[in-house]
Design a protein around this motif. Structure first.
Motif, PDB file in Angstrom:
ATOM      1  N   GLN A  30     -12.574   2.984 -23.284  1.00 35.81           N
ATOM      2  CA  GLN A  30     -11.831   3.252 -24.140  1.00 35.81           C
ATOM      3  C   GLN A  30     -10.839   1.959 -24.246  1.00 35.81           C
ATOM      4  OE1 GLN A  30     -11.260   5.921 -26.364  1.00 35.81           O
ATOM      5  NE2 GLN A  30     -13.168   6.927 -25.298  1.00 35.81           N
ATOM      6  N   TRP A  42     -11.542  11.343 -21.284  1.00 38.46           N
ATOM      7  CA  TRP A  42     -11.393  12.099 -22.437  1.00 38.46           C
ATOM      8  C   TRP A  42     -12.327  13.314 -22.098  1.00 38.46           C
ATOM      9  CZ3 TRP A  42     -15.928  13.708 -25.221  1.00 38.46           C
ATOM     10  CH2 TRP A  42     -16.969  12.593 -24.916  1.00 38.46           C
ATOM     11  N   VAL A  75      -7.498   9.925 -24.635  1.00 40.17           N
ATOM     12  CA  VAL A  75      -7.878   9.086 -25.977  1.00 40.17           C
ATOM     13  C   VAL A  75      -9.438   9.647 -26.347  1.00 40.17           C
ATOM     14  CG1 VAL A  75      -8.443   7.149 -27.021  1.00 40.17           C
ATOM     15  CG2 VAL A  75      -6.733   7.131 -25.341  1.00 40.17           C
ATOM     16  N   SER A  76      -9.510  10.089 -27.585  1.00 41.13           N
ATOM     17  CA  SER A  76     -10.931  10.466 -28.072  1.00 41.13           C
ATOM     18  C   SER A  76     -11.705   9.338 -27.814  1.00 41.13           C
ATOM     19  CB  SER A  76     -10.723  11.216 -29.394  1.00 41.13           C
ATOM     20  OG  SER A  76     -10.582  10.131 -30.346  1.00 41.13           O
ATOM     21  N   PRO A  77     -13.114   9.534 -27.863  1.00 39.76           N
ATOM     22  CA  PRO A  77     -13.914   8.415 -28.290  1.00 39.76           C
ATOM     23  C   PRO A  77     -13.864   8.115 -29.535  1.00 39.76           C
ATOM     24  CG  PRO A  77     -15.254  10.355 -28.046  1.00 39.76           C
ATOM     25  CD  PRO A  77     -13.713  10.839 -27.528  1.00 39.76           C
ATOM     26  N   LYS A  78     -14.127   6.892 -30.050  1.00 41.53           N
ATOM     27  CA  LYS A  78     -14.063   6.267 -31.535  1.00 41.53           C
ATOM     28  C   LYS A  78     -15.312   7.281 -32.324  1.00 41.53           C
ATOM     29  CE  LYS A  78     -14.337   2.215 -34.532  1.00 41.53           C
ATOM     30  NZ  LYS A  78     -14.556   1.025 -34.694  1.00 41.53           N
ATOM     31  N   TYR A  96      -3.111   8.180 -34.369  1.00 40.93           N
ATOM     32  CA  TYR A  96      -4.370   8.102 -34.789  1.00 40.93           C
ATOM     33  C   TYR A  96      -4.558   6.861 -35.336  1.00 40.93           C
ATOM     34  CZ  TYR A  96      -3.921  13.296 -34.979  1.00 40.93           C
ATOM     35  OH  TYR A  96      -3.877  14.697 -34.767  1.00 40.93           O
ATOM     36  N   VAL A 121     -10.028   7.224 -33.928  1.00 41.84           N
ATOM     37  CA  VAL A 121      -9.599   7.719 -32.420  1.00 41.84           C
ATOM     38  C   VAL A 121      -8.436   8.275 -32.340  1.00 41.84           C
ATOM     39  CG1 VAL A 121      -8.807   6.748 -30.202  1.00 41.84           C
ATOM     40  CG2 VAL A 121     -10.738   5.500 -31.595  1.00 41.84           C
ATOM     41  N   LYS A 123      -5.059   9.815 -29.925  1.00 45.52           N
ATOM     42  CA  LYS A 123      -4.585   9.421 -28.690  1.00 45.52           C
ATOM     43  C   LYS A 123      -3.352  10.388 -28.489  1.00 45.52           C
ATOM     44  CE  LYS A 123      -2.813   6.215 -25.262  1.00 45.52           C
ATOM     45  NZ  LYS A 123      -2.397   4.896 -24.919  1.00 45.52           N
TER      46      LYS A 123
END
Length: 149
Positions: A30, A42, A75-78, A96, A121, A123
């Motif tokens: 990330q 995540w 944080v989400s993955p892209k 975002y 992404v 967060k």
């Protein structure tokens, strides 16, 4: 439009497989801003709850709605989706980052439209847990989430 129990079960299996695929990826890096503590993992700090999956009156399209809960700092993955997403912040504060656009910070009660195929992404930038309601209008029989590099 009603579904047969077999087709409904197959749809639920597809959602479960997408969720399992997301959690199976390990070591996904990330991006971090200089001076910021590392984001929380995540896979351990993001929980998806499937709420609705239904065919639309438009051929080849369906609506999917999920609740996504983020622990602080997660944080989400892209990723992108094979259709549009509307994210509604239920609780907390998110940042975002949509590809090609400046980052936007949203708090409870705010919404964001994410165009089809746009890498993004999310967060949790707040102090506590943050939750969003994600509604997708997507192509049927395609993976809901496409991980980007």
């Amino acid at each position: 439009m009603s579904r047969t129990p077999t087709r409904y079960a197959a749809g639920l299996l597809g959602v479960a497989l997408v969720t399992a695929t997301l959690t199976a990826f390990t070591g996904l890096a990330q991006a971090q801003e200089a001076g910021q503590p590392p984001a929380k993992n995540w896979q351990a700090g993001l929980k998806r709850t499937d709420l609705v999956r239904r065919d639309l009156d438009v051929a080849g399209r369906e609506v999917i709605q999920v609740r996504v809960d983020f622990d602080p700092g997660v944080v989400s993955p892209k990723h992108s989706h094979p259709g549009v997403e509307v994210a509604y912040v239920i609780d907390g504060t998110f940042e975002y980052q949509l590809e090609g656009q400046p980052a936007v910070t949203l708090k409870a009660g705010d919404s964001l439209y994410i165009p089809a195929g746009t890498a993004h992404v999310a967060k949790n930038v707040g102090q506590g847990k943050a939750s969003e309601l994600a509604t997708y209008i997507v192509k049927k029989d395609t993976p809901l989430v496409v991980l980007e590099q």
